[in-house]
Design a protein around this motif. Structure first.
Motif, short mmCIF file in Angstrom:
data_model
loop_
_atom_site.label_atom_id
_atom_site.label_comp_id
_atom_site.label_asym_id
_atom_site.label_seq_id
_atom_site.Cartn_x
_atom_site.Cartn_y
_atom_site.Cartn_z
N GLU A 1 83.05 48.47 19.13
CA GLU A 1 83.08 48.74 20.56
C GLU A 1 81.67 48.70 21.13
O GLU A 1 80.74 49.23 20.52
CB GLU A 1 83.71 50.10 20.87
CG GLU A 1 85.18 50.19 20.54
CD GLU A 1 85.78 51.55 20.85
OE1 GLU A 1 86.90 51.78 20.34
OE2 GLU A 1 85.17 52.38 21.55
N MET A 2 81.55 48.08 22.30
CA MET A 2 80.26 48.00 22.99
C MET A 2 80.35 48.70 24.33
O MET A 2 81.38 48.63 25.00
CB MET A 2 79.88 46.54 23.24
CG MET A 2 79.50 45.80 22.01
SD MET A 2 78.83 44.20 22.47
CE MET A 2 79.04 43.36 20.93
N TYR A 3 79.23 49.33 24.71
CA TYR A 3 79.18 50.05 25.97
C TYR A 3 77.91 49.73 26.74
O TYR A 3 76.84 49.58 26.16
CB TYR A 3 79.27 51.57 25.73
CG TYR A 3 80.63 51.96 25.24
CD1 TYR A 3 81.66 52.21 26.14
CD2 TYR A 3 80.91 52.00 23.88
CE1 TYR A 3 82.94 52.52 25.68
CE2 TYR A 3 82.19 52.31 23.43
CZ TYR A 3 83.19 52.56 24.33
OH TYR A 3 84.46 52.84 23.89
N ILE B 1 71.18 50.28 28.62
CA ILE B 1 71.22 49.97 27.20
C ILE B 1 72.60 49.44 26.87
O ILE B 1 73.61 49.94 27.39
CB ILE B 1 70.90 51.23 26.36
CG1 ILE B 1 69.40 51.54 26.46
CG2 ILE B 1 71.32 51.05 24.90
CD1 ILE B 1 68.97 52.79 25.73
N ILE B 2 72.65 48.41 26.07
CA ILE B 2 73.92 47.95 25.51
C ILE B 2 74.00 48.58 24.13
O ILE B 2 73.14 48.34 23.28
CB ILE B 2 74.00 46.42 25.43
CG1 ILE B 2 74.04 45.83 26.84
CG2 ILE B 2 75.23 46.00 24.61
CD1 ILE B 2 74.04 44.32 26.89
N ARG C 1 82.95 50.53 28.94
CA ARG C 1 83.11 49.63 27.79
C ARG C 1 82.91 48.18 28.24
O ARG C 1 83.37 47.77 29.31
CB ARG C 1 84.49 49.79 27.17
CG ARG C 1 84.63 48.96 25.91
CD ARG C 1 85.77 49.40 25.05
NE ARG C 1 85.87 48.53 23.89
CZ ARG C 1 86.85 48.56 23.03
NH1 ARG C 1 87.81 49.45 23.17
NH2 ARG C 1 86.88 47.74 22.01
N ILE C 2 82.21 47.43 27.42
CA ILE C 2 81.93 46.02 27.69
C ILE C 2 83.02 45.19 27.02
O ILE C 2 83.34 45.39 25.85
CB ILE C 2 80.55 45.61 27.15
CG1 ILE C 2 79.44 46.37 27.89
CG2 ILE C 2 80.34 44.10 27.29
CD1 ILE C 2 78.05 46.13 27.32
N ASP D 1 67.88 47.23 26.78
CA ASP D 1 67.64 47.22 25.35
C ASP D 1 68.99 47.14 24.66
O ASP D 1 70.00 47.63 25.19
CB ASP D 1 66.91 48.51 24.93
CG ASP D 1 65.90 48.26 23.83
OD1 ASP D 1 65.00 47.42 24.04
OD2 ASP D 1 66.01 48.88 22.76
N ALA D 2 69.02 46.53 23.49
CA ALA D 2 70.24 46.42 22.70
C ALA D 2 70.11 47.32 21.48
O ALA D 2 69.11 47.24 20.76
CB ALA D 2 70.46 44.97 22.28
N LYS D 3 71.09 48.17 21.27
CA LYS D 3 71.07 49.11 20.15
C LYS D 3 72.39 49.05 19.41
O LYS D 3 73.45 48.92 20.01
CB LYS D 3 70.86 50.55 20.65
CG LYS D 3 69.59 50.78 21.44
CD LYS D 3 68.35 50.70 20.59
CE LYS D 3 67.11 51.08 21.38
NZ LYS D 3 65.89 50.81 20.64
#
Length: 177
Positions: free
Chosen positions: A120-122, A111-112, A154-155, A77-79
């Protein structure tokens, strides 16, 4: 580390970035990931424009994306989160149940999470999400904070893979028995 605030990406949503990445993965034969549409029932349709003006959700959706990466089933899921605190109410019980069952079947669920104010993305492994979920169910916080997120997940972006989550999947696989 890549950044997402380049000139060409201003105004793009997390979903747009993930969809672009998924196309790149598919073009390179790395993964085949599909966006799962949310089923709706139209109530009112504007006859002139043929647009739906009122609708309701048919059923609870599971997750935003599902597919396979080199033969490994994945769902996620993307949040997005504007603050430094992520409310767990943004994840539904049926989604937690689906991801839990998906992992029990040998798949990888995650989850992204995009902290928009920090850019920042994780990659959040299901195990991490489930720990926060159980804490809430046991009477604890109904959220988790940016400080609680493991920064090792971290992505980054890489070339045209703007949300390069395959690295997170590899790290997730490497830590499993």
């Amino acid at each position: 580390m890549g950044t997402w605030n380049t000139r060409g990406l201003r105004g793009s949503t997390l979903e747009d970035l993930i969809n672009h990445t998924n196309e790149s993965y598919r073009d390179r034969h790395l993964a085949l990931i599909q966006k799962i549409p949310t089923p709706i029932t139209p109530i009112e349709i504007d006859k002139a424009s043929r647009h739906i003006t009122l609708a309701y959700f048919d059923q609870k959706s599971t997750v935003d994306y599902i597919g396979t990466v080199q033969g490994i089933p994945v769902c996620f899921d993307a949040k997005e989160c504007a603050a430094k605190t992520f409310p767990l109410q943004n994840i539904h019980p049926h989604q937690i149940q689906f991801m839990k069952e998906f992992e029990e079947q040998g798949g990888i669920a995650f989850i992204i999470l995009y902290f928009t104010s920090l850019n920042e993305m994780y990659y959040m492994p299901f195990e991490h999400i489930y720990t926060f979920w159980k804490r809430m169910e046991d009477g604890g916080r109904k959220s988790f904070t940016y400080d609680e997120v493991d920064k090792a997940w971290r992505i980054r972006s890489f070339r045209d893979m703007l949300v390069h989550y395959l690295e997170g999947i590899q790290k997730d696989l490497d830590r499993r028995p």
